[in-house]
Design a protein around this motif. Structure first.
Motif, PDB file in Angstrom:
ATOM      1  N   VAL A 149       0.816  -1.222   0.000  1.00 39.55           N
ATOM      2  CA  VAL A 149       0.000   0.000   0.000  1.00 39.55           C
ATOM      3  C   VAL A 149       0.846   1.267   0.000  1.00 39.55           C
ATOM      4  N   THR A 150       2.181   1.111   0.005  1.00 40.93           N
ATOM      5  CA  THR A 150       3.118   2.238  -0.050  1.00 40.93           C
ATOM      6  C   THR A 150       2.851   3.242   1.076  1.00 40.93           C
ATOM      7  N   PRO A 151       3.232   2.901   2.302  1.00 39.95           N
ATOM      8  CA  PRO A 151       2.955   3.793   3.429  1.00 39.95           C
ATOM      9  C   PRO A 151       3.713   5.108   3.338  1.00 39.95           C
ATOM     10  N   ASN A 152       3.125   6.164   3.889  1.00 38.17           N
ATOM     11  CA  ASN A 152       3.764   7.474   3.982  1.00 38.17           C
ATOM     12  C   ASN A 152       4.616   7.479   5.245  1.00 38.17           C
ATOM     13  N   LEU A 153       5.909   7.263   5.086  1.00 40.12           N
ATOM     14  CA  LEU A 153       6.776   7.086   6.245  1.00 40.12           C
ATOM     15  C   LEU A 153       6.880   8.355   7.084  1.00 40.12           C
ATOM     16  N   GLY A 154       6.769   9.517   6.441  1.00 44.44           N
ATOM     17  CA  GLY A 154       6.787  10.775   7.193  1.00 44.44           C
ATOM     18  C   GLY A 154       5.613  10.879   8.144  1.00 44.44           C
ATOM     19  N   ASP A 155       4.422  10.548   7.648  1.00 45.75           N
ATOM     20  CA  ASP A 155       3.230  10.562   8.500  1.00 45.75           C
ATOM     21  C   ASP A 155       3.314   9.487   9.577  1.00 45.75           C
ATOM     22  N   ALA A 156       3.921   8.353   9.208  1.00 47.30           N
ATOM     23  CA  ALA A 156       4.042   7.260  10.182  1.00 47.30           C
ATOM     24  C   ALA A 156       4.937   7.675  11.350  1.00 47.30           C
ATOM     25  N   VAL A 157       6.063   8.335  11.054  1.00 46.89           N
ATOM     26  CA  VAL A 157       6.955   8.811  12.120  1.00 46.89           C
ATOM     27  C   VAL A 157       6.236   9.840  12.984  1.00 46.89           C
ATOM     28  N   ALA A 158       5.462  10.723  12.350  1.00 49.30           N
ATOM     29  CA  ALA A 158       4.691  11.717  13.104  1.00 49.30           C
ATOM     30  C   ALA A 158       3.659  11.041  13.999  1.00 49.30           C
ATOM     31  N   GLY A 159       3.175   9.876  13.566  1.00 53.20           N
ATOM     32  CA  GLY A 159       2.190   9.140  14.343  1.00 53.20           C
ATOM     33  C   GLY A 159       2.737   8.551  15.623  1.00 53.20           C
ATOM     34  N   LEU A 160       4.077   8.587  15.807  1.00 53.52           N
ATOM     35  CA  LEU A 160       4.677   8.104  17.042  1.00 53.52           C
ATOM     36  C   LEU A 160       4.595   9.144  18.158  1.00 53.52           C
ATOM     37  N   LEU A 161       4.205  10.376  17.804  1.00 55.92           N
ATOM     38  CA  LEU A 161       4.013  11.409  18.818  1.00 55.92           C
ATOM     39  C   LEU A 161       2.650  11.215  19.469  1.00 55.92           C
ATOM     40  N   PRO A 162       2.570  11.246  20.795  1.00 57.08           N
ATOM     41  CA  PRO A 162       1.293  10.994  21.482  1.00 57.08           C
ATOM     42  C   PRO A 162       0.286  12.135  21.305  1.00 57.08           C
ATOM     43  N   VAL A 163      -0.528  12.006  20.295  1.00 63.56           N
ATOM     44  CA  VAL A 163      -1.560  13.003  19.991  1.00 63.56           C
ATOM     45  C   VAL A 163      -2.904  12.281  19.930  1.00 63.56           C
ATOM     46  N   LEU A 164      -3.939  12.881  20.520  1.00 66.56           N
ATOM     47  CA  LEU A 164      -5.279  12.305  20.465  1.00 66.56           C
ATOM     48  C   LEU A 164      -6.057  12.885  19.291  1.00 66.56           C
ATOM     49  N   PRO A 165      -6.800  12.052  18.562  1.00 58.86           N
ATOM     50  CA  PRO A 165      -7.643  12.568  17.481  1.00 58.86           C
ATOM     51  C   PRO A 165      -8.689  13.536  18.037  1.00 58.86           C
ATOM     52  N   ASP A 166      -8.999  14.566  17.268  1.00 61.08           N
ATOM     53  CA  ASP A 166      -9.973  15.569  17.686  1.00 61.08           C
ATOM     54  C   ASP A 166     -11.382  15.114  17.328  1.00 61.08           C
ATOM     55  N   GLU A 167     -11.795  14.010  17.970  1.00 60.23           N
ATOM     56  CA  GLU A 167     -13.117  13.460  17.693  1.00 60.23           C
ATOM     57  C   GLU A 167     -13.741  12.957  18.985  1.00 60.23           C
ATOM     58  N   LYS A 168     -15.063  12.747  18.958  1.00 62.85           N
ATOM     59  CA  LYS A 168     -15.783  12.242  20.120  1.00 62.85           C
ATOM     60  C   LYS A 168     -15.276  10.852  20.501  1.00 62.85           C
ATOM     61  N   ASP A 169     -15.154  10.610  21.800  1.00 61.20           N
ATOM     62  CA  ASP A 169     -14.701   9.317  22.343  1.00 61.20           C
ATOM     63  C   ASP A 169     -13.293   8.953  21.906  1.00 61.20           C
ATOM     64  N   SER A 170     -12.474   9.955  21.561  1.00 64.64           N
ATOM     65  CA  SER A 170     -11.127   9.651  21.085  1.00 64.64           C
ATOM     66  C   SER A 170     -10.274   9.015  22.186  1.00 64.64           C
ATOM     67  N   VAL A 171     -10.504   9.422  23.456  1.00 60.49           N
ATOM     68  CA  VAL A 171      -9.724   8.846  24.559  1.00 60.49           C
ATOM     69  C   VAL A 171     -10.029   7.362  24.701  1.00 60.49           C
ATOM     70  N   LEU A 172     -11.322   7.012  24.674  1.00 59.23           N
ATOM     71  CA  LEU A 172     -11.697   5.605  24.810  1.00 59.23           C
ATOM     72  C   LEU A 172     -11.236   4.786  23.605  1.00 59.23           C
ATOM     73  N   ASN A 173     -11.316   5.366  22.393  1.00 59.77           N
ATOM     74  CA  ASN A 173     -10.811   4.665  21.208  1.00 59.77           C
ATOM     75  C   ASN A 173      -9.316   4.398  21.331  1.00 59.77           C
TER      76      ASN A 173
END
Length: 443
Positions: free
Chosen positions: A178-202
Motif C-alpha cells: 500500500v506504499t505507506p507514507n513514512l513521514g506521517d508514520a513517524v509523526a504518528g509516534l508522537l502521542p496526539v489524540l484525534p480531535d473526535e468524540k470518544d477519542s480517549v476511549l478509542n
C-alpha cells in the motif's frame, strides 16, 4: 524439567540451563504472539487506521510495551517460584478460584463458537462453493481439537511458528504494497489524540485490545511446557517475551498502515467484526488483483487458526492445572513447589481435565454456531472477558510484591509502574464494557 538440545533434563540441573539468552531458545513468545493477535484485533487496528490514519500509531506501540510487562511478570512468577500462576491465585483466597472457574466455563463456551466462526470465514471466502460457513467453522474446531489432543507442546510450537511466518509475510507484504507514507508514520509516534468524540476511549481500546487476552496468563504455562522451570532461564524468557511483542507490534503497525493508506485515504468504512476482513479482501482484489486478495485470505486464516489452537492448548493447560490443584487441596496432598516441573513433564497435557476442557471448547459451542448466541450469554461473556485483564494485572502486582516471590525476583519500581498502568488501563476499559451492555434487556 529444563531443556537442552530439544531433550528434557532435571529441573534442578543448573549446568544444563543457558548462561545467557539466545535466539535458538525462542518459542513460547512466538506462541503467545500468534494466539494473542486474532482476526478481531486486526479489524480493530484496520478501523483505527481507516478512521484516524497514522495518528494512533503511538498507542499501538505503547500497547505492546504494556503487554510485555504483563507477560514478563507471569513468566517471572513461574520461573522464580517453581509454581504455576493458578497456584499463586489460589494463595490469594477462594475468590480467585471462583472467578477463574466462572471465566473459563462461560468464556470458553462463547469463545469456542467465535474462534471457529473466525477460522471458517476465510476458508469459505477461498472456497465459496464447497460448503456453508457453519460447516467450515465446525471443521476448523474439530481439526484444532484433534491436533492439540494428539500432539504435545514441541509439535504445537513448531506448527504455530510456521503459521506465524505466514502471518508475518502477508502482513508485511500488504504494508509494503500500500506504499505507506513514512513521514506521517513517524509523526504518528508522537502521542496526539484525534480531535473526535470518544477519542480517549478509542485510544485506550487500541492500547489494551490487541493481544490482550487470557493468553498473557497462559504464557507462563508455555514457558514451563517448553522445559523452562527455574531462574536459570530468566534471561531467555525475557528475550523470548520481547520477541513476542515485537512480533505483535509488527502485525499491528502493518495493519495500521493498510488501514491508513487503503481505507483512510479512500474514505472507505470497514465493517466491524471478522466479516470486515472478508470485505477487505474484496477491496484488495479491486486494487491489487486476485493474487493479493487470496494471499490476504491465507494470512487471515493463519491469524484466526493460531488463535484457535493457541487457546485450545493454553487455556486447557490452565484448566488442567486448576483441577489438579483443587484435587490436591481436597485430598490434603502436598502441592509442593514442583507444579511448574509437572507442566514441563507433559503430565498436564496427557490429563483427563486437559482433554475434557478441549471437548468443552469444541463441541458445546457448535450449538451456538447453528442457533445463535443467547443474549444473556453474550453479556456475561463480555463482562467476564473485560474483567480478566484487570484481574491479571492486580493479582500479579499482589503476588510479585509479597513473600510468595523470592526477594531477588520481586517487582522493582519499573515493573510495578507498568503493571499499575496496565491495571488502570484495563480497569477503565472494563468499566466501559460493563456500562455499554444492554442491562435493561438482561433481566
Amino acid at each position: 524439567m529444563a531443556e537442552t538440545k530439544g531433550g528434557p533434563i532435571a529441573a534442578g540441573d543448573v549446568e544444563s540451563v543457558p548462561r545467557k539468552s539466545s535466539w535458538k531458545y525462542i518459542g513460547p513468545g512466538i506462541v503467545v504472539a500468534a494466539t494473542g493477535v486474532g482476526a478481531g484485533d486486526l479489524v480493530a487496528t484496520l478501523i483505527a487506521g481507516s478512521n484516524f490514519g497514522y495518528t494512533l500509531l503511538w498507542a499501538a506501540v505503547i500497547g505492546c510495551v504494556v503487554k510485555i510487562s504483563l507477560a514478563e511478570a507471569a513468566g517471572r512468577w513461574h520461573l522464580s517460584t517453581g509454581r504455576t500462576l493458578f497456584e499463586g491465585w489460589a494463595s490469594l483466597g477462594r475468590w480467585t478460584t471462583w472467578f477463574f472457574v466462572a471465566y473459563v466455563v462461560v468464556w470458553g463456551f462463547a469463545y469456542g463458537a467465535a474462534a471457529m466462526s473466525s477460522s471458517g470465514l476465510p476458508l469459505q471466502a477461498l472456497f465459496p462453493d464447497v460448503m456453508d460457513l457453519k460447516w467450515w467453522a465446525v471443521l476448523t474446531g474439530v481439526v484444532g481439537l484433534v491436533f492439540v489432543w494428539f500432539n504435545k507442546y514441541d509439535v504445537f510450537e513448531k506448527v504455530m511458528t510456521v503459521l506465524v511466518g505466514v502471518m508475518f509475510v502477508v502482513t508485511v507484504y500488504l504494508a509494503v504494497r500500500v506504499t505507506p507514507n513514512l513521514g506521517d508514520a513517524v509523526a504518528g509516534l508522537l502521542p496526539v489524540l484525534p480531535d473526535e468524540k470518544d477519542s480517549v476511549l478509542n485510544t485506550l481500546g487500541l492500547i489494551g485490545g490487541v493481544g490482550g487476552t487470557i493468553t498473557l496468563a497462559a504464557y507462563g504455562y508455555w514457558v514451563n511446557a517448553k522445559g523452562w522451570t527455574n531462574t536459570g532461564w530468566m534471561k531467555v524468557m525475557r528475550l523470548d517475551n520481547r520477541v513476542a511483542y515485537v512480533t505483535t507490534g509488527i502485525f499491528v503497525v502493518a495493519m495500521l498502515f493498510v488501514g491508513a493508506e487503503l481505507l483512510h485515504s479512500a474514505n472507505v468504512a470497514l465493517a466491524s467484526g471478522d466479516k470486515g476482513l472478508v470485505q477487505l479482501s474484496g477491496i484488495l482484489e479491486e486494487e491489487y488483483g486476485t493474487a493479493t486478495s487470496k494471499l490476504f485470505l491465507i494470512g487471515f486464516f493463519a491469524t484466526s487458526f493460531t488463535s484457535l489452537i493457541g487457546v485450545w492448548h493454553g487455556v486447557s493447560l490452565m484448566f488442567a492445572d486448576f483441577v489438579e490443584h483443587y484435587r490436591k487441596s481436597r485430598t490434603g496432598a502436598d502441592g509442593g513447589a514442583r507444579s511448574g516441573a509437572e507442566v514441563a513433564s507433559g503430565a498436564r497435557e496427557r490429563s483427563l481435565p486437559f482433554r475434557a476442557y478441549l471437548l468443552w471448547l469444541t463441541f458445546p459451542p457448535i450449538v451456538l454456531l447453528f442457533q445463535g448466541q443467547p443474549f444473556r450469554l453474550i453479556i456475561i461473556y463480555g463482562v467476564l472477558g473485560a474483567a480478566f485483564m484487570p484481574f491479571l494485572a492486580l493479582t500479579l502486582i499482589w503476588l510479585l510484591n509479597s513473600a510468595r516471590t523470592p526477594a531477588e525476583w520481586r517487582n522493582g519500581w519499573v515493573s510495578n509502574g507498568m503493571l499499575v498502568i496496565a491495571g488502570l488501563l484495563f480497569l477503565v476499559l472494563c468499566v466501559k464494557q460493563i456500562t455499554d451492555q444492554d442491562w435493561s434487556s438482561f433481566f
